[in-house]
Design a protein around this motif. Structure first.
Motif, mmCIF file in Angstrom:
data_model
loop_
_atom_site.group_PDB
_atom_site.id
_atom_site.type_symbol
_atom_site.label_atom_id
_atom_site.label_comp_id
_atom_site.label_asym_id
_atom_site.label_seq_id
_atom_site.Cartn_x
_atom_site.Cartn_y
_atom_site.Cartn_z
ATOM 1 N N TRP A 58 0.859 -1.308 -0.096
ATOM 2 C CA TRP A 58 0.121 0.015 0.009
ATOM 3 C C TRP A 58 0.973 1.292 -0.151
ATOM 4 C CZ3 TRP A 58 -4.689 0.313 -1.530
ATOM 5 C CH2 TRP A 58 -5.610 -0.868 -1.668
ATOM 6 N N ALA A 59 2.143 1.236 0.698
ATOM 7 C CA ALA A 59 2.893 2.500 0.848
ATOM 8 C C ALA A 59 3.426 2.686 -0.698
ATOM 9 C CB ALA A 59 4.088 2.050 1.679
ATOM 10 N N GLU A 60 3.961 1.811 -1.466
ATOM 11 C CA GLU A 60 4.275 1.567 -2.814
ATOM 12 C C GLU A 60 3.145 2.679 -3.689
ATOM 13 O OE1 GLU A 60 5.546 -1.873 -4.273
ATOM 14 O OE2 GLU A 60 7.027 -2.195 -2.909
ATOM 15 N N LYS A 61 1.842 2.192 -3.339
ATOM 16 C CA LYS A 61 1.013 3.143 -4.148
ATOM 17 C C LYS A 61 0.675 4.588 -3.539
ATOM 18 C CE LYS A 61 -1.174 -1.377 -5.020
ATOM 19 N NZ LYS A 61 -2.123 -2.310 -4.454
ATOM 20 N N PHE A 62 1.069 4.880 -2.618
ATOM 21 C CA PHE A 62 0.628 6.184 -2.110
ATOM 22 C C PHE A 62 1.246 7.279 -2.786
ATOM 23 C CE2 PHE A 62 1.555 9.936 0.730
ATOM 24 C CZ PHE A 62 0.279 10.011 1.475
ATOM 25 N N PRO A 63 0.410 8.113 -3.270
ATOM 26 C CA PRO A 63 0.786 9.341 -4.510
ATOM 27 C C PRO A 63 1.999 10.257 -3.872
ATOM 28 C CG PRO A 63 -1.537 9.190 -4.061
ATOM 29 C CD PRO A 63 -0.998 8.236 -2.909
ATOM 30 N N GLY A 64 1.931 10.514 -2.582
ATOM 31 C CA GLY A 64 2.847 11.421 -2.201
ATOM 32 C C GLY A 64 4.437 11.125 -2.384
ATOM 33 N N THR A 65 4.501 9.659 -2.654
ATOM 34 C CA THR A 65 5.897 9.388 -2.675
ATOM 35 C C THR A 65 6.638 9.885 -4.257
ATOM 36 O OG1 THR A 65 5.122 7.250 -4.039
ATOM 37 C CG2 THR A 65 5.726 7.070 -1.536
ATOM 38 N N SER A 66 5.973 10.610 -4.981
ATOM 39 C CA SER A 66 6.423 11.442 -6.104
ATOM 40 C C SER A 66 7.163 12.579 -5.618
ATOM 41 C CB SER A 66 5.452 11.731 -7.167
ATOM 42 O OG SER A 66 4.376 12.739 -6.379
#
Length: 126
Positions: free
Chosen positions: A97-105
């Motif tokens: 789920w963390a991998e899909k978090f939009p803010g990781t960009s």
């Protein structure tokens, strides 16, 4: 098991560049879609996106006295921006789920398991 996805992101600098209204609207849509996906998957517990750290008030108790101060505890380039709490079967599921978090960009998501949770009026250890 409950995990917190703790989101840290750069703080806009006073007088510096800020994201455009279009960029903000797109990120809000991505965050809503992400929260909807968590909810649909049945793992969503809660989410909070936080005000900028300039709006922070710090409360401490030193020498027996309560001290209330404006501003964050520490000045940093990246600040706590939000928290998503999820309930998943494993660390690997939380990482997925963390991998899909939009803010990781543009920021970082810290994945932390709950050591103890307050649920339905009492403390529960996983």
């Amino acid at each position: 098991m409950r995990y917190s996805l703790v989101f840290h992101a750069p703080e806009p600098q006073e007088g510096g560049p800020h994201p455009s209204a279009e960029v903000m609207a797109e990120m809000q849509k991505l965050m809503s879609d992400y929260a909807d996906a968590l909810y649909s998957a049945g793992v969503f517990i809660a989410a909070e996106m936080l005000e900028p750290q300039q709006a922070t008030t710090t409360v401490t108790r030193r020498g027996g006295s309560v001290v209330i101060e404006d501003g964050p505890f520490a000045a940093t380039k990246e600040a706590l921006a939000g928290v998503f709490v999820i309930d998943v079967v494993s660390r690997d599921a939380a990482l997925a789920w963390a991998e899909k978090f939009p803010g990781t960009s543009y920021g970082v998501v810290e994945v932390r398991a709950a050591a103890v949770s307050y649920i339905d009026g009492h403390w529960v250890q996983p």
